[in-house]
Design a protein around this motif. Sequence first.
Motif, PDB file in Angstrom:
ATOM      1  N   ARG A 184      44.494  31.681  55.119  1.00  0.00           N
ATOM      2  CA  ARG A 184      45.189  30.466  54.090  1.00  0.00           C
ATOM      3  C   ARG A 184      44.566  30.441  53.371  1.00  0.00           C
ATOM      4  N   ASP A 185      43.119  29.609  53.351  1.00  0.00           N
ATOM      5  CA  ASP A 185      42.654  29.256  52.194  1.00  0.00           C
ATOM      6  C   ASP A 185      42.371  30.093  50.951  1.00  0.00           C
ATOM      7  N   LEU A 186      41.242  30.999  51.155  1.00  0.00           N
ATOM      8  CA  LEU A 186      41.812  32.603  50.104  1.00  0.00           C
ATOM      9  C   LEU A 186      42.839  33.136  49.675  1.00  0.00           C
ATOM     10  N   PHE A 187      43.648  32.854  50.044  1.00  0.00           N
ATOM     11  CA  PHE A 187      44.778  33.472  49.910  1.00  0.00           C
ATOM     12  C   PHE A 187      45.493  32.106  48.457  1.00  0.00           C
ATOM     13  N   LEU A 188      45.464  31.170  48.904  1.00  0.00           N
ATOM     14  CA  LEU A 188      45.417  29.916  48.377  1.00  0.00           C
ATOM     15  C   LEU A 188      44.470  30.032  46.938  1.00  0.00           C
ATOM     16  N   LEU A 189      43.368  30.383  46.829  1.00  0.00           N
ATOM     17  CA  LEU A 189      42.478  31.044  45.696  1.00  0.00           C
ATOM     18  C   LEU A 189      42.574  31.995  45.312  1.00  0.00           C
ATOM     19  N   LEU A 190      43.259  32.795  45.764  1.00  0.00           N
ATOM     20  CA  LEU A 190      43.672  33.852  45.243  1.00  0.00           C
ATOM     21  C   LEU A 190      44.924  34.234  43.864  1.00  0.00           C
ATOM     22  N   PHE A 210      50.679  37.889  52.782  1.00  0.00           N
ATOM     23  CA  PHE A 210      50.520  36.248  53.601  1.00  0.00           C
ATOM     24  C   PHE A 210      50.513  36.150  54.916  1.00  0.00           C
ATOM     25  N   PRO A 211      48.975  35.330  55.177  1.00  0.00           N
ATOM     26  CA  PRO A 211      49.024  34.547  56.217  1.00  0.00           C
ATOM     27  C   PRO A 211      49.752  33.866  56.382  1.00  0.00           C
TER      28      PRO A 211
END
Length: 255
Positions: A184-190, A210-211
């Motif tokens: 989740r954190d990675l997708f928010l960052l990207l 998206f997770p």
Amino acid sequence: MPQASTSRGFAYLTALAQAIEKKLQRALVSPSQRRNLLEELFADIALEVDDRAKDIILGSEDVISVAEVGTRGLLCFYDVLADYFIWAPENGKHILDLIVQLWSQSFASHIFSLMFHKWLFEVQLDNSDVLLRYSSALVQGATNIFWIDIQTNTRRFHSLFQYLFEEVALVPERLKKIPLQAQRDLFLLLSRFLLFYNLADKLESFLKQFPDFTNVFLVGGPADIFVIQLVDQLQKLKVEPVLIHYLSHIKVLQD
């Protein structure tokens, strides 16, 4: 990136890894110099590979894949080191141990993210606590690194973003190697940096991967989460050319 094509190239990278280990050891035992040493190390591995080193690492053919170097037109030391630690993971063990001991220090997560972002998704880590620690450090370090590109309006770390985006976020088998919260954190960052690194044409594929988010009933689906992150990012931008770049690419949201 192609593998180091000669034993000479592999030896060069091994010597480079040993030099990195020595600098980390110095940082560990020298509290007064620690920040400067880590900042120097970060700057060193972010440097572009010069022609002489490129010849040694890649062999006399000096073959660099256009697809790998991409539109950046440059190859940095962190690019070759990230691959090296996949080819020779045992040579990165002591470096990892030192970075863990320096975890709370400035630039430690930056260094980890640059050198071990591929390693994290290629090796088998069975300890869930260790995996969470590494994946959290990856996101933290990558966040700081991408902001450096934003502040300087450069894309020196494009290959790091591209790997996390195309080879992790869009590849479920790799993505699922890290804990759900890290996903989740990675997708928010990207989501925050996708437009900056010119990957808007892959937004649809990105949203499909998206997770699951626990508060989806409050914030909506992937597209809503992406927009929330993007709006927040726009509010933080202070570099005018970067802001203009973002605004010029927002039209993708209307397609």
